[in-house]
Design an enzyme around this catalytic site. Structure first.
Site, PDB file in Angstrom:
ATOM      1  N   ASP A  66       0.645  -1.337  -0.309  1.00  6.70           N
ATOM      2  CA  ASP A  66       0.266   0.109   0.135  1.00  6.70           C
ATOM      3  C   ASP A  66       0.723   0.732  -0.174  1.00  6.70           C
ATOM      4  O   ASP A  66       0.265   2.120   0.285  1.00  6.70           O
ATOM      5  CB  ASP A  66      -1.194   0.271   1.366  1.00  6.70           C
ATOM      6  CG  ASP A  66      -0.302   0.232   3.039  1.00  6.70           C
ATOM      7  OD1 ASP A  66       0.741  -0.615   2.547  1.00  6.70           O
ATOM      8  OD2 ASP A  66      -0.802   0.295   3.252  1.00  6.70           O
ATOM      9  N   ASP A 211       4.977   3.304   8.302  1.00  7.35           N
ATOM     10  CA  ASP A 211       4.081   3.065   9.509  1.00  7.35           C
ATOM     11  C   ASP A 211       5.434   2.479  10.866  1.00  7.35           C
ATOM     12  O   ASP A 211       5.812   2.282  10.532  1.00  7.35           O
ATOM     13  CB  ASP A 211       3.717   1.379   9.026  1.00  7.35           C
ATOM     14  CG  ASP A 211       2.950   1.233   7.933  1.00  7.35           C
ATOM     15  OD1 ASP A 211       2.529   2.590   7.230  1.00  7.35           O
ATOM     16  OD2 ASP A 211       1.891   0.306   7.288  1.00  7.35           O
TER      17      ASP A 211
END
Length: 326
Positions: A66, A211
């Site tokens: 992603d 992340d």
């Protein structure tokens, strides 16, 4: 100096949110830097005001799909094999191999205008006369790096009126004085440039952390940032999911902002589980974060955020998206 969110969903796109990508515009040099490039990012370019033709640098945080599945398509469409400026990419080990494999199996030729820099440790990864970019290793399931873009301080305004009052002749000498140098005039007077200049203008700082679960490196990277964009995949009540998957909750993002003494926090990378119609929604995550760090906002696709100069109004102005939803 402004950013435009091109994707704000985690994992998969939704009807209203694409996956991760942020464009940083540097208007003073007609240049664009991209942070992450999830699937469909080039479509988001077409729906926004940012221009692929100005793209010069791409910073990839980590190699989950992603954040990189849109990279190959964007590069293939950007005219790298033809004329125009090149693109330099920064990212974790393996990024170059990924792009090479994509090119090989799709028979795509990007030419010699693409350069990949492998990021292996914390510290300075890019510098020019106006900016520095540092990276910091975050805490995720695979190597993931946050990025800090820091504008160098600018000389203060040169007081032309005062220089004229002192009888300093206009010409190259003004340039030396603007740089704060001391010059000697023909009549023997020594003039200190710093006496004719206002205080230096501090540079702006933009930090992007995703992340990651809550970690000290994110706090260190974000110190005194004008704008921190930090992932907030989960709500506080889903903290166990965050710890299991090494993502952040809204409260973790707010704690980083508070401890780093940033000016503003914008949360992004939201799980689709908080989409409209679900029992828990993004407004709940916002309330959780604001209870810890009041100057917190929610990102949305195509939102453009200006990072004003330190001498301007300290409030960060947020403009209304001009494009239709993704």
């Amino acid at each position: 100096m402004e950013i435009t969110f091109l994707g704000t969903s985690s994992g998969v796109p939704t009807r209203n949110r694409n996956v991760s990508s942020i464009a940083l515009r540097l208007p003073q040099r007609a240049e664009l830097w991209l942070f992450d490039c999830g699937e469909g990012t080039q479509h988001q370019f077409l729906r926004s005001e940012v221009k692929i033709s100005q793209l010069t640098r791409i910073f990839i945080t980590h190699l989950h799909g992603d954040h990189i599945f849109g990279l190959m398509g964007l590069l293939a469409s950007s005219g790298l094999a033809g004329s125009g400026q090149g693109i330099e990419i920064y990212g974790p080990e393996g990024l170059g191999d990924y792009l090479e494999a994509c090119c090989r199996f799709s028979s795509t030729h990007l030419g010699k205008r693409l350069k990949v820099h492998t990021v292996r440790e914390n510290g300075l990864i890019y510098e020019d006369k106006d900016f520095q970019v540092h990276c910091g290793l975050l805490k995720h399931r695979i190597p993931a790096y946050g990025y800090r873009v820091e504008e160098k301080q600018r000389p203060g305004r040169f007081n032309v009126e005062q220089a004229e009052a002192l009888g300093i002749p206009f010409g190259p000498i003004y340039g030396q004085l603007k740089q704060g140098k001391t010059v000697t005039l023909e009549d023997g007077r020594r003039i200190r440039g710093q006496d004719l200049c206002e205080p230096p203008e501090p540079g702006r700082k933009f930090v992007y952390c995703t992340d990651t679960v809550f970690c000290e490196e994110a706090i260190a990277l974000a110190q005194e940032a004008d704008l921190l964009v930090h992932e907030a995949t989960f709500a506080h009540q889903d903290a166990q999911l965050a710890f299991d998957r090494l993502h952040s909750t809204s409260t973790m993002a707010a704690q980083v902002a508070l401890l780093a003494n940033v000016k503003q926090l914008i949360m992004t990378h939201f799980s689709p589980r908080y989409a409209p119609g679900n029992p828990l929604q993004l407004e709940n995550l916002l309330a959780e974060a604001q209870a810890i760090f009041p100057n917190t906002r929610l990102a949305r696709d195509f939102l453009t955020v200006e990072i004003p100069r330190r001498t301007a109004d300290p409030a960060i102005a947020m403009s209304t998206p001009q494009a239709s939803p993704a």
